[in-house]
Design a protein around this motif. Structure first.
Motif, mmCIF file in Angstrom:
data_model
loop_
_atom_site.group_PDB
_atom_site.id
_atom_site.type_symbol
_atom_site.label_atom_id
_atom_site.label_comp_id
_atom_site.label_asym_id
_atom_site.label_seq_id
_atom_site.Cartn_x
_atom_site.Cartn_y
_atom_site.Cartn_z
ATOM 1 N N VAL A 70 33.432 36.384 34.241
ATOM 2 C CA VAL A 70 34.512 37.186 33.872
ATOM 3 C C VAL A 70 34.573 38.261 35.092
ATOM 4 O O VAL A 70 33.792 38.882 35.414
ATOM 5 C CB VAL A 70 34.358 38.005 32.509
ATOM 6 C CG1 VAL A 70 35.779 38.821 32.312
ATOM 7 C CG2 VAL A 70 34.153 36.999 31.351
ATOM 8 N N VAL A 71 35.903 38.392 35.617
ATOM 9 C CA VAL A 71 35.993 39.274 36.549
ATOM 10 C C VAL A 71 37.086 40.344 36.466
ATOM 11 O O VAL A 71 38.263 39.940 35.740
ATOM 12 C CB VAL A 71 36.532 38.659 38.206
ATOM 13 C CG1 VAL A 71 35.401 37.742 38.715
ATOM 14 C CG2 VAL A 71 37.725 37.918 38.052
ATOM 15 N N SER A 72 36.935 41.369 36.838
ATOM 16 C CA SER A 72 38.109 42.434 36.635
ATOM 17 C C SER A 72 38.278 43.431 37.741
ATOM 18 O O SER A 72 37.309 43.881 38.266
ATOM 19 C CB SER A 72 37.722 43.280 35.365
ATOM 20 O OG SER A 72 36.383 43.958 35.275
ATOM 21 N N LYS A 73 39.422 43.779 38.126
ATOM 22 C CA LYS A 73 39.624 44.354 39.298
ATOM 23 C C LYS A 73 39.548 45.984 38.939
ATOM 24 O O LYS A 73 40.015 46.340 37.629
ATOM 25 C CB LYS A 73 41.090 44.201 39.757
ATOM 26 C CG LYS A 73 41.719 44.934 41.035
ATOM 27 C CD LYS A 73 41.202 44.291 42.171
ATOM 28 C CE LYS A 73 41.711 44.758 43.458
ATOM 29 N NZ LYS A 73 41.066 44.369 44.761
ATOM 30 N N THR A 74 38.927 46.787 39.599
ATOM 31 C CA THR A 74 38.595 48.113 39.603
ATOM 32 C C THR A 74 39.111 48.769 40.864
ATOM 33 O O THR A 74 39.533 48.185 41.921
ATOM 34 C CB THR A 74 37.210 48.433 39.200
ATOM 35 O OG1 THR A 74 36.321 48.298 40.293
ATOM 36 C CG2 THR A 74 36.887 47.738 37.898
ATOM 37 N N SER A 75 39.265 50.138 40.772
ATOM 38 C CA SER A 75 39.525 51.046 41.993
ATOM 39 C C SER A 75 38.376 50.700 42.954
ATOM 40 O O SER A 75 38.738 50.896 44.163
ATOM 41 C CB SER A 75 39.541 52.474 41.679
ATOM 42 O OG SER A 75 38.400 52.965 41.088
ATOM 43 N N GLY A 76 37.221 50.366 42.790
ATOM 44 C CA GLY A 76 36.177 50.249 43.739
ATOM 45 C C GLY A 76 35.884 48.831 44.024
ATOM 46 O O GLY A 76 35.101 48.366 44.855
ATOM 47 N N GLY A 77 36.574 47.876 43.753
ATOM 48 C CA GLY A 77 36.634 46.570 44.094
ATOM 49 C C GLY A 77 36.649 45.691 42.862
ATOM 50 O O GLY A 77 37.631 45.812 41.864
ATOM 51 N N TRP A 78 35.767 44.675 42.498
ATOM 52 C CA TRP A 78 35.785 43.839 41.605
ATOM 53 C C TRP A 78 34.430 43.971 40.871
ATOM 54 O O TRP A 78 33.561 43.881 41.272
ATOM 55 C CB TRP A 78 35.744 42.425 41.998
ATOM 56 C CG TRP A 78 37.004 42.060 42.504
ATOM 57 C CD1 TRP A 78 37.631 42.044 43.772
ATOM 58 C CD2 TRP A 78 38.288 41.434 41.914
ATOM 59 N NE1 TRP A 78 38.994 41.433 43.726
ATOM 60 C CE2 TRP A 78 39.388 41.271 42.565
ATOM 61 C CE3 TRP A 78 38.444 41.277 40.161
ATOM 62 C CZ2 TRP A 78 40.470 40.559 42.192
ATOM 63 C CZ3 TRP A 78 39.776 40.474 39.978
ATOM 64 C CH2 TRP A 78 40.896 40.254 40.801
ATOM 65 N N ASP A 79 34.452 44.062 39.529
ATOM 66 C CA ASP A 79 33.377 43.864 38.553
ATOM 67 C C ASP A 79 33.257 42.463 37.874
ATOM 68 O O ASP A 79 34.302 42.032 37.802
ATOM 69 C CB ASP A 79 33.512 44.971 37.077
ATOM 70 C CG ASP A 79 33.373 46.414 37.854
ATOM 71 O OD1 ASP A 79 32.972 46.764 39.065
ATOM 72 O OD2 ASP A 79 33.430 47.269 36.968
#
Length: 177
Positions: A70-79
């Motif tokens: 599972v990948v999710s976009k964040t302000s710091g990149g990808w989690d």
């Protein structure tokens, strides 16, 4: 007359808020239902290749190594959340050691992807449940951030120190039997 105007004003205000709430729900629902971006698909594919090349596509218990990514976009990149099927060792202690060693192999390669922020890894292993049935459960999980990964000299990392380097380390009691 004033009462009629007040009631009409209240109905208009109520209608306005009803429409506003409906628009918000439609917008959120549409956003939640949007298909996965091509960037997310590419990242999942790259991570799947990294896992398969680092620790094999199939566990020694004949299970597909990658249970889910599972990948999710964040302000710091990808989690990233990796759920992987573990290998079985000769003892539970050696099984835990294998999980640490394999986690290091995966994390070392995944750390080369600069846009990854947090990587959460969960090892899945067969466990006897309360009804005396075997079910696959997460028996070890943790998260490691990019700043920590950037400081690690992977070639010199002793597997047993991995729990001290990560966040939210959870280990099932089965691994200490």
């Amino acid at each position: 007359m004033i009462l009629i105007i007040a009631i009409a004003h209240k109905k208009i205000l109520l209608s306005f808020w009803s429409v506003a709430i409906a628009v918000i729900f439609i917008a959120i629902g549409g956003w939640l239902l949007t298909p996965e971006s091509q960037e997310a698909k590419n990242l999942k594919n790259e991570l799947n290749i990294i896992v398969n090349e680092s620790v094999g596509a199939i566990s020694n218990m004949d299970k597909t190594r990658v249970s889910s990514i599972v990948v999710s976009k964040t302000s710091g990149g990808w989690d990233v959340e990796l759920s992987l099927n573990a290998d079985k060792g000769f003892t539970m202690i050696s099984t835990k050691q294998l999980m640490w060693e394999n986690a290091i192999k995966v994390l070392e390669s995944a750390s080369e992807i600069n846009q990854l922020h947090n990587i959460s890894l969960s090892w899945i292993y067969p466990v006897l449940n309360e009804q005396k049935n075997i079910e696959d459960k997460s028996v070890m999980s943790f998260t490691i951030d990019q700043a920590t990964r950037d400081q690690i000299v992977w070639e010199n990392l002793e597997p047993s120190v991995l729990p001290d380097l990560v966040y939210d380390y959870v280990e099932h009691s089965l691994l200490n039997e």
